[in-house]
Design an enzyme around this catalytic site. Structure first.
Site, PDB file in Angstrom:
ATOM      1  N   ASP A  29       0.878  -1.132  -0.018  1.00  0.00           N
ATOM      2  CA  ASP A  29      -0.050  -0.107   0.025  1.00  0.00           C
ATOM      3  C   ASP A  29       0.849   1.233   0.186  1.00  0.00           C
ATOM      4  O   ASP A  29       1.835   1.408   0.760  1.00  0.00           O
ATOM      5  CB  ASP A  29      -1.026   0.121   1.084  1.00  0.00           C
ATOM      6  CG  ASP A  29      -2.091   0.853   1.196  1.00  0.00           C
ATOM      7  OD1 ASP A  29      -3.115   0.478   1.024  1.00  0.00           O
ATOM      8  OD2 ASP A  29      -1.801   2.180   1.063  1.00  0.00           O
ATOM      9  N   ILE A  30       0.349   2.021  -0.901  1.00  0.00           N
ATOM     10  CA  ILE A  30       1.609   3.266  -0.948  1.00  0.00           C
ATOM     11  C   ILE A  30       1.394   4.092   0.271  1.00  0.00           C
ATOM     12  O   ILE A  30       2.385   5.118   0.251  1.00  0.00           O
ATOM     13  CB  ILE A  30       1.010   4.039  -2.301  1.00  0.00           C
ATOM     14  CG1 ILE A  30       2.031   4.875  -3.182  1.00  0.00           C
ATOM     15  CG2 ILE A  30      -0.281   5.095  -1.978  1.00  0.00           C
ATOM     16  CD1 ILE A  30       1.868   5.293  -4.332  1.00  0.00           C
ATOM     17  N   HIS A  93     -10.267  -5.460  -2.753  1.00  0.00           N
ATOM     18  CA  HIS A  93      -8.935  -5.799  -2.139  1.00  0.00           C
ATOM     19  C   HIS A  93      -9.091  -6.005  -0.671  1.00  0.00           C
ATOM     20  O   HIS A  93      -9.931  -5.699   0.096  1.00  0.00           O
ATOM     21  CB  HIS A  93      -8.012  -4.628  -2.531  1.00  0.00           C
ATOM     22  CG  HIS A  93      -8.760  -3.231  -1.985  1.00  0.00           C
ATOM     23  ND1 HIS A  93      -9.591  -2.523  -2.619  1.00  0.00           N
ATOM     24  CD2 HIS A  93      -8.282  -2.508  -0.969  1.00  0.00           C
ATOM     25  CE1 HIS A  93      -9.764  -1.380  -2.320  1.00  0.00           C
ATOM     26  NE2 HIS A  93      -9.274  -1.336  -0.880  1.00  0.00           N
ATOM     27  N   HIS A  95      -6.931  -5.775   2.739  1.00  0.00           N
ATOM     28  CA  HIS A  95      -5.791  -5.179   3.299  1.00  0.00           C
ATOM     29  C   HIS A  95      -4.889  -5.957   4.524  1.00  0.00           C
ATOM     30  O   HIS A  95      -5.656  -6.562   5.066  1.00  0.00           O
ATOM     31  CB  HIS A  95      -6.186  -3.732   4.198  1.00  0.00           C
ATOM     32  CG  HIS A  95      -6.810  -2.837   3.285  1.00  0.00           C
ATOM     33  ND1 HIS A  95      -6.032  -1.486   3.075  1.00  0.00           N
ATOM     34  CD2 HIS A  95      -7.982  -2.391   2.672  1.00  0.00           C
ATOM     35  CE1 HIS A  95      -6.833  -0.506   2.542  1.00  0.00           C
ATOM     36  NE2 HIS A  95      -7.787  -1.283   2.211  1.00  0.00           N
TER      37      HIS A  95
HETATM   38  P1  AMP Z   1      -9.902   1.584   0.436  1.00  0.00           P
HETATM   39  O1  AMP Z   1     -10.459   1.534  -1.090  1.00  0.00           O
HETATM   40  O2  AMP Z   1     -10.621   2.571   1.255  1.00  0.00           O
HETATM   41  O3  AMP Z   1      -9.944   0.204   0.723  1.00  0.00           O
HETATM   42  O4  AMP Z   1      -8.285   2.130   0.280  1.00  0.00           O
HETATM   43  C1  AMP Z   1      -7.612   1.927  -0.888  1.00  0.00           C
HETATM   44  C2  AMP Z   1      -6.097   1.548  -0.619  1.00  0.00           C
HETATM   45  O5  AMP Z   1      -5.297   1.713  -1.676  1.00  0.00           O
HETATM   46  C3  AMP Z   1      -5.543   2.761   0.420  1.00  0.00           C
HETATM   47  O6  AMP Z   1      -4.919   2.206   1.679  1.00  0.00           O
HETATM   48  C4  AMP Z   1      -4.582   3.577  -0.553  1.00  0.00           C
HETATM   49  O7  AMP Z   1      -3.435   3.920   0.326  1.00  0.00           O
HETATM   50  C5  AMP Z   1      -4.295   2.433  -1.482  1.00  0.00           C
HETATM   51  N1  AMP Z   1      -3.653   2.965  -2.720  1.00  0.00           N
HETATM   52  C6  AMP Z   1      -4.300   3.728  -3.463  1.00  0.00           C
HETATM   53  N2  AMP Z   1      -3.699   3.972  -4.520  1.00  0.00           N
HETATM   54  C7  AMP Z   1      -2.558   2.981  -4.581  1.00  0.00           C
HETATM   55  C8  AMP Z   1      -1.538   2.806  -5.183  1.00  0.00           C
HETATM   56  N3  AMP Z   1      -1.235   3.242  -6.621  1.00  0.00           N
HETATM   57  N4  AMP Z   1      -0.438   2.039  -5.008  1.00  0.00           N
HETATM   58  C9  AMP Z   1      -0.703   1.285  -3.884  1.00  0.00           C
HETATM   59  N5  AMP Z   1      -1.788   1.600  -3.072  1.00  0.00           N
HETATM   60  C10 AMP Z   1      -2.522   2.555  -3.361  1.00  0.00           C
END
Ligand code: AMP
Length: 129
Positions: A29-30, A93, A95
């Site tokens: 996660d970024i 996804h 986490h």
């Molecule tokens: P959520 O949709 O609320 O479960 O969160 C989406 C997750 O994706 C967050 O923790 C972001 O930090 C992560 N995220 C968004 N864009 C990217 C990316 N390009 N690379 C890695 N992680 C990402």
């Protein structure tokens, strides 16, 4: 429009890859809640996790388990927490978050790290999956 995660799968956007097979991808996660925070996604783009077909859902969980066991080997932590949210990215996804306390599961607690640190961690994790 393709989700940002589909763009990652296609290689249009970079990621720090941890593991991949024909159906699933894991990457860091970024914006990690805690160091080692990893996302596991199906390559099939479906918004909500419980809308995945049963085979893909079960496969995602099996894949996530393998990645979580690798995280536990590499990142010092009490255990790996699991969360599904999806409010930011409409592509199912999981986490996986190495945790020592409940605050590590808090999505408002993010730690900035250097790209080199992400790359080194992804490489180390990928050897353990
Ligand atoms: P959520 O949709 O609320 O479960 O969160 C989406 C997750 O994706 C967050 O923790 C972001 O930090 C992560 N995220 C968004 N864009 C990217 C990316 N390009 N690379 C890695 N992680 C990402």
């Amino acid at each position: 429009m393709a989700s940002i995660f589909t763009k990652i799968i296609k290689g249009e956007i970079p990621c720090h890859k941890v593991a991949e097979n024909d159906e699933f991808l894991a990457f860091l996660d970024i914006n990690p809640n805690a160091w080692g925070h990893t996302l596991c996604i199906p390559k099939k783009e479906v918004d909500k996790i419980f809308d995945l077909d049963e085979g893909t859902y079960n496969g995602l969980m099996q894949f996530s388990r393998k990645v979580a066991l690798a995280i536990e080997k590499v990142v010092p932590c009490n255990r790996v927490g699991i969360a599904v949210v999806g409010l930011e990215v409409p592509h199912a996804h999981v986490h996986l978050i190495p945790i020592n306390s409940m605050s590590d599961m808090d999505f408002k607690n993010n730690t900035a790290r250097l790209q080199e640190e992400f790359a080194a961690l992804a490489s180390e994790l990928s050897k353990k999956v």
